[in-house]
Design an enzyme around this catalytic site. Structure first.
Site, PDB file in Angstrom:
ATOM      1  N   ASN A   1       0.813  -1.220   0.000  1.00 35.63           N
ATOM      2  CA  ASN A   1       0.000   0.000   0.000  1.00 35.63           C
ATOM      3  C   ASN A   1       0.845   1.267   0.000  1.00 35.63           C
ATOM      4  O   ASN A   1       0.582   2.210  -0.747  1.00 35.63           O
ATOM      5  CB  ASN A   1      -0.946  -0.003   1.207  1.00 35.63           C
ATOM      6  CG  ASN A   1      -1.943  -1.136   1.146  1.00 35.63           C
ATOM      7  OD1 ASN A   1      -2.023  -1.833   0.134  1.00 35.63           O
ATOM      8  ND2 ASN A   1      -2.697  -1.341   2.221  1.00 35.63           N
TER       9      ASN A   1
ATOM     10  N   HIS B   1     -18.078  36.412 -29.793  1.00 33.18           N
ATOM     11  CA  HIS B   1     -19.133  35.622 -30.449  1.00 33.18           C
ATOM     12  C   HIS B   1     -18.706  35.183 -31.856  1.00 33.18           C
ATOM     13  O   HIS B   1     -19.553  34.971 -32.710  1.00 33.18           O
ATOM     14  CB  HIS B   1     -20.452  36.405 -30.549  1.00 33.18           C
ATOM     15  CG  HIS B   1     -20.844  37.106 -29.286  1.00 33.18           C
ATOM     16  ND1 HIS B   1     -21.678  36.550 -28.346  1.00 33.18           N
ATOM     17  CD2 HIS B   1     -20.485  38.318 -28.791  1.00 33.18           C
ATOM     18  CE1 HIS B   1     -21.836  37.398 -27.342  1.00 33.18           C
ATOM     19  NE2 HIS B   1     -21.100  38.468 -27.587  1.00 33.18           N
TER      20      HIS B   1
ATOM     21  N   SER C   1      -5.969  15.176 -48.984  1.00 34.05           N
ATOM     22  CA  SER C   1      -7.151  14.335 -49.119  1.00 34.05           C
ATOM     23  C   SER C   1      -6.917  13.346 -50.240  1.00 34.05           C
ATOM     24  O   SER C   1      -6.275  13.672 -51.235  1.00 34.05           O
ATOM     25  CB  SER C   1      -8.369  15.207 -49.436  1.00 34.05           C
ATOM     26  OG  SER C   1      -9.351  14.446 -50.101  1.00 34.05           O
TER      27      SER C   1
ATOM     28  N   LYS D   1      -6.971  19.921 -51.287  1.00 34.83           N
ATOM     29  CA  LYS D   1      -7.106  20.053 -49.835  1.00 34.83           C
ATOM     30  C   LYS D   1      -5.792  19.962 -49.074  1.00 34.83           C
ATOM     31  O   LYS D   1      -4.904  19.212 -49.423  1.00 34.83           O
ATOM     32  CB  LYS D   1      -8.044  18.961 -49.292  1.00 34.83           C
ATOM     33  CG  LYS D   1      -9.453  19.042 -49.797  1.00 34.83           C
ATOM     34  CD  LYS D   1     -10.386  19.840 -48.917  1.00 34.83           C
ATOM     35  CE  LYS D   1     -10.423  19.408 -47.500  1.00 34.83           C
ATOM     36  NZ  LYS D   1     -11.731  18.956 -47.084  1.00 34.83           N
TER      37      LYS D   1
ATOM     38  N   ASN E   1      -5.379  19.606 -45.006  1.00 32.44           N
ATOM     39  CA  ASN E   1      -6.199  19.525 -43.790  1.00 32.44           C
ATOM     40  C   ASN E   1      -5.361  19.704 -42.518  1.00 32.44           C
ATOM     41  O   ASN E   1      -4.254  19.183 -42.427  1.00 32.44           O
ATOM     42  CB  ASN E   1      -6.914  18.172 -43.733  1.00 32.44           C
ATOM     43  CG  ASN E   1      -7.905  18.013 -44.871  1.00 32.44           C
ATOM     44  OD1 ASN E   1      -8.512  18.985 -45.308  1.00 32.44           O
ATOM     45  ND2 ASN E   1      -8.043  16.806 -45.359  1.00 32.44           N
TER      46      ASN E   1
ATOM     47  N   GLU F   1      -6.686  19.212 -35.350  1.00 33.32           N
ATOM     48  CA  GLU F   1      -7.936  18.506 -35.045  1.00 33.32           C
ATOM     49  C   GLU F   1      -7.710  17.416 -34.000  1.00 33.32           C
ATOM     50  O   GLU F   1      -8.525  17.210 -33.099  1.00 33.32           O
ATOM     51  CB  GLU F   1      -8.519  17.893 -36.322  1.00 33.32           C
ATOM     52  CG  GLU F   1      -9.035  18.948 -37.283  1.00 33.32           C
ATOM     53  CD  GLU F   1      -9.415  18.369 -38.641  1.00 33.32           C
ATOM     54  OE1 GLU F   1     -10.465  18.733 -39.154  1.00 33.32           O
ATOM     55  OE2 GLU F   1      -8.647  17.555 -39.186  1.00 33.32           O
TER      56      GLU F   1
ATOM     57  N   TYR G   1      -6.639   2.027   2.206  1.00 36.28           N
ATOM     58  CA  TYR G   1      -6.490   1.500   0.851  1.00 36.28           C
ATOM     59  C   TYR G   1      -7.631   0.562   0.476  1.00 36.28           C
ATOM     60  O   TYR G   1      -8.077  -0.247   1.292  1.00 36.28           O
ATOM     61  CB  TYR G   1      -5.150   0.747   0.726  1.00 36.28           C
ATOM     62  CG  TYR G   1      -4.949   0.130  -0.654  1.00 36.28           C
ATOM     63  CD1 TYR G   1      -4.404   0.878  -1.688  1.00 36.28           C
ATOM     64  CD2 TYR G   1      -5.329  -1.189  -0.917  1.00 36.28           C
ATOM     65  CE1 TYR G   1      -4.233   0.324  -2.961  1.00 36.28           C
ATOM     66  CE2 TYR G   1      -5.162  -1.743  -2.180  1.00 36.28           C
ATOM     67  CZ  TYR G   1      -4.619  -0.982  -3.198  1.00 36.28           C
ATOM     68  OH  TYR G   1      -4.450  -1.521  -4.442  1.00 36.28           O
TER      69      TYR G   1
ATOM     70  N   GLN H   1      -6.195   0.652  -7.596  1.00 41.90           N
ATOM     71  CA  GLN H   1      -5.351   0.141  -8.674  1.00 41.90           C
ATOM     72  C   GLN H   1      -5.792   0.729 -10.028  1.00 41.90           C
ATOM     73  O   GLN H   1      -5.014   0.791 -10.967  1.00 41.90           O
ATOM     74  CB  GLN H   1      -5.448  -1.391  -8.705  1.00 41.90           C
ATOM     75  CG  GLN H   1      -4.612  -2.050  -9.773  1.00 41.90           C
ATOM     76  CD  GLN H   1      -4.470  -3.550  -9.505  1.00 41.90           C
ATOM     77  OE1 GLN H   1      -3.711  -3.929  -8.622  1.00 41.90           O
ATOM     78  NE2 GLN H   1      -5.184  -4.373 -10.233  1.00 41.90           N
TER      79      GLN H   1
END
Ligand code: ARG
Length: 466
Positions: free
Chosen positions: A116, A162, A283, A289, A291, A296, A323, A328
């Site tokens: 422990n 915004h 792509s 493209k 990306n 992301e 404990y 674990q």
């Protein structure tokens, strides 16, 4: 289902048979806690040295244990060590191998110790190390943001609220907002390192030990400020990991917001920045493209880190002291979150370093959307002496006039402005360019390039000591 097999060699004294295979599946942690081997051996080496110093084990036994532990370490590092699921976890795997190497004297190592406090120590050492690494990764990211911010301290861009054009700012100022965020993340990491810098070994199972151990010696030797003060707390506490995960989740949230902006800025519609080829992908069907996959993925990985925090909070929330085996389940999520944050920080550092700023597009956008309407209103207050609320209302009418004519504020003929309010003079036109707007926002912490440079200077100095 219930296969009779041998009872556990480490704790099976009172058992007549071994565990069901399903019990073994749910109980074993060796496939993930093997990560803690170095911390476990370090803890054992120090524990054994302390036992010898205190006369609890003999010098000869200590030498044998030390030699054996060093062989185990070497075997694990070379990849020749065989981990056994039957031995459950890293602690018992190491101890069992030690017994194979040095014989029954290995059994003396566990004097005045329990798994422990052993696991509490190992995990704390690991989290502490990882928090330090995270702090260093944050520092590197901040230093790269500072380089871009300095280069673009005067590069105009539209500031948003915004996600609508609000007021012109500089790109450097915008990046410095992230420096502030990651700076707080860094100081949070330092805080958690400081708070977890207490050493739990010697709490034993939960109540301490009757052996005359020296916890101050082990604390010092293991690089902790001091030993923990309460043995029950020492084996029950996982808030060092919770706090690390909470701080990691906040940092990941900041990374995610920056990723989101990078994704928006790099669309052809915005075209504020160009990501380097190194951090984009193409792509397979659309040849045009490029990306922002790295951004992301950093944005998405935040989910895993937040998930780890919720996992551990949930594991801990109903546990009585001290404990319980539930604990674990503290490790896998923490290991994953730490690795994920590390990768995300490094990927973001790469993206920021390589970023190409499309200053001309940003500058053009900075003047669109009546971004200097507030400057118009401020002029009415400052020069014409109007109360701000009234100035705001008048400027609203000016905006309608510009919309009607489909032109910028600065292109409305003066007589038309004077028809809205007679106090308006030619002088107002001086304040309607984004450049002028930004230059005038010299308030402490504002977007004026000289102010942004002052913030950069402050952080360069602070980062050296952070
Ligand atoms: N593998 C365990 C863990 O990670 C070690 C502690 C086990 N202690 C016990 N009393 N069963 O928590």
């Amino acid at each position: 289902m219930n296969q009779k097999n041998q009872s556990n060699q480490m704790w099976g004294g009172r058992f007549s048979s071994g565990p069901d295979t399903i019990m073994e599946d749910i109980n074993a942690s060796i496939h993930f806690d093997c990560k803690l081997y170095a911390q476990d051996i370090q803890g054992s080496l120090v524990h054994a040295a302390m036992l010898a110093q205190q006369g609890i084990i003999s010098k000869i036994d200590h030498q044998a244990i030390e030699k054996g532990l060093k062989i185990v370490l070497q075997e694990i590092e070379e990849g020749s060590f065989t981990f056994s699921r039957k031995l459950e976890d890293i602690h018992m795997n190491i101890e069992a191998r030690l017994a194979e190497l040095i014989g029954p004297v290995a059994g003396r190592l566990h004097t005045a110790r329990s798994r422990n406090d052993q696991v509490a120590l190992d995990f704390r050492l690991w989290v502490k190390e990882q928090a330090k690494k995270t702090a260093e990764n944050l520092k590197t990211l901040i230093s790269k943001l500072l380089i871009q911010a300095e280069e673009h301290a005067a590069t105009l861009m539209p500031g948003f609220t915004h996600l609508q054009t609000a007021q012109p700012v500089t790109f450097g100022h915008h990046l410095m907002a992230y420096v502030e965020m990651f700076g707080r993340d860094l100081s949070r990491m330092r805080d958690v390192i400081h708070r977890m810098d207490e050493m739990p070994l010697g709490a034993a199972a939960l109540a301490g030990t009757s052996f005359p151990i020296d916890r101050f010696m082990t604390a010092k030797a293991l690089g902790f400020r001091e030993p923990t003060r309460n043995s029950i707390d020492s084996v029950s506490d996982r808030d060092f990991a919770l706090e690390f995960l909470a701080d990691a989740a906040i940092a990941a949230t900041h990374l995610s917001r920056l990723s989101e902006e990078i994704i928006i800025w790099s669309t052809p519609q915005f075209n504020f920045i160009c990501l380097s080829d190194a951090f984009s992908t193409g792509s397979s069907i659309m040849p045009q493209k490029k990306n922002p996959d790295a951004a992301e993925l950093v944005r998405a990985k935040t989910g895993r880190i937040n998930g780890a925090l919720v996992t551990l909070l949930t594991v801990m929330k109903g546990l009585p002291l001290a404990y319980s085996k539930d604990m674990q389940e503290d490790k896998e999520a923490t290991f994953d979150a730490a690795a994920t944050l590390e990768l995300s920080l490094i990927a973001m550092t790469g993206m920021i370093s390589d970023l190409i700023v499309q200053a001309a597009t940003m500058e053009k956008a900075a003047g669109s959307g009546y971004a200097t309407a507030t400057d118009f209103a401020d002029w009415l207050v400052r020069v014409a002496g109007l109360p701000f609320r009234e100035a705001h209302h008048i400027t609203g009418q000016v905006v309608i006039a510009a919309e009607y004519r489909q032109c910028d504020l600065a292109q409305i003929p003066l007589p038309e402005l004077q028809a809205i309010h007679p106090a308006i003079t030619e002088d107002v036109f001086k304040f309607l360019s984004p450049n002028e707007s930004v230059k005038n926002r010299k308030s402490y912490g504002g977007t004026a390039p000289e102010e942004v440079r002052r913030q950069i200077c402050y952080w360069k100095k602070r980062l050296v000591k952070a």
